[in-house]
Design an enzyme around this catalytic site. Structure first.
Site, PDB file in Angstrom:
ATOM      1  N   GLY A  28       0.837  -1.188   0.000  1.00  0.00           N
ATOM      2  CA  GLY A  28       0.000   0.000   0.000  1.00  0.00           C
ATOM      3  C   GLY A  28       0.873   1.239   0.000  1.00  0.00           C
ATOM      4  O   GLY A  28       2.063   1.176   0.303  1.00  0.00           O
ATOM      5  N   TYR A  29       0.255   2.345  -0.336  1.00  0.00           N
ATOM      6  CA  TYR A  29       0.990   3.599  -0.490  1.00  0.00           C
ATOM      7  C   TYR A  29       0.604   4.579   0.606  1.00  0.00           C
ATOM      8  O   TYR A  29      -0.571   4.851   0.808  1.00  0.00           O
ATOM      9  CB  TYR A  29       0.727   4.185  -1.877  1.00  0.00           C
ATOM     10  CG  TYR A  29       1.329   3.290  -2.936  1.00  0.00           C
ATOM     11  CD1 TYR A  29       2.611   3.512  -3.407  1.00  0.00           C
ATOM     12  CD2 TYR A  29       0.644   2.175  -3.402  1.00  0.00           C
ATOM     13  CE1 TYR A  29       3.186   2.668  -4.329  1.00  0.00           C
ATOM     14  CE2 TYR A  29       1.211   1.322  -4.319  1.00  0.00           C
ATOM     15  CZ  TYR A  29       2.487   1.569  -4.781  1.00  0.00           C
ATOM     16  OH  TYR A  29       3.059   0.723  -5.679  1.00  0.00           O
TER      17      TYR A  29
END
Length: 156
Positions: A28-29
């Site tokens: 995820g970012y």
């Protein structure tokens, strides 16, 4: 710091299957723009934090560090479920290069992309029979973009 130079291709057939065992990736970012990203990733049983900064059409400065698995999972768990990408990665050597084939899961199921890392942007690459259309410069195929606009929502 590492300079990452890679090209991406859609995978057009299954002739690569059976040449490697998959590694499960969950990522995820925590920050993303066109020019830079900050990513948390768990690859099998290892955690990583990675920062990428665009420096050319297919080049990025990459800062990647292993972090404790518990920390990586806690950071990923702090994101909304739709902000997580899951995929199986297969690493194989063909045509003189190491290829990473990502078979996406969840909201991006059905998308299979192969990446090859190069020494320079001008390096010639012989494509394996399963490599199709090049998508290196098409942002919707970037992992950071797939979080916002999953493959499953695209009009076919």
């Amino acid at each position: 710091m590492h300079k990452e130079i890679e090209r991406k291709f859609l995978v057009k057939n299954d002739s690569w299957r059976g040449k490697a065992k998959p590694s499960y990736y969950r990522q995820g970012y925590i920050a993303r723009t066109v020019e830079r990203t900050a990513r948390i990733r768990v690859a099998d049983t290892k955690g990583f934090i990675t920062i990428k900064i665009k420096v050319g059409p297919i080049s990025r400065h990459e800062f990647e560090y292993e972090i404790p698995l518990q920390d990586a999972n806690a950071l990923l768990d702090s994101l909304a479920p739709e902000e997580i990408i899951e995929k199986n990665r297969y690493t194989i050597t063909e045509c003189g290069h190491v290829w990473e084939i990502d078979e996406f899961l969840g909201a991006n199921a059905g998308l299979i992309v192969a990446e090859v890392e190069l020494k320079s942007e001008e390096e010639e690459v012989k494509l394996p029979s399963w490599a199709g259309e090049e998508v290196s410069k098409i942002s919707k195929y970037f992992n950071a973009s797939l979080v916002q606009s999953p493959y499953g929502t695209w009009k076919k």
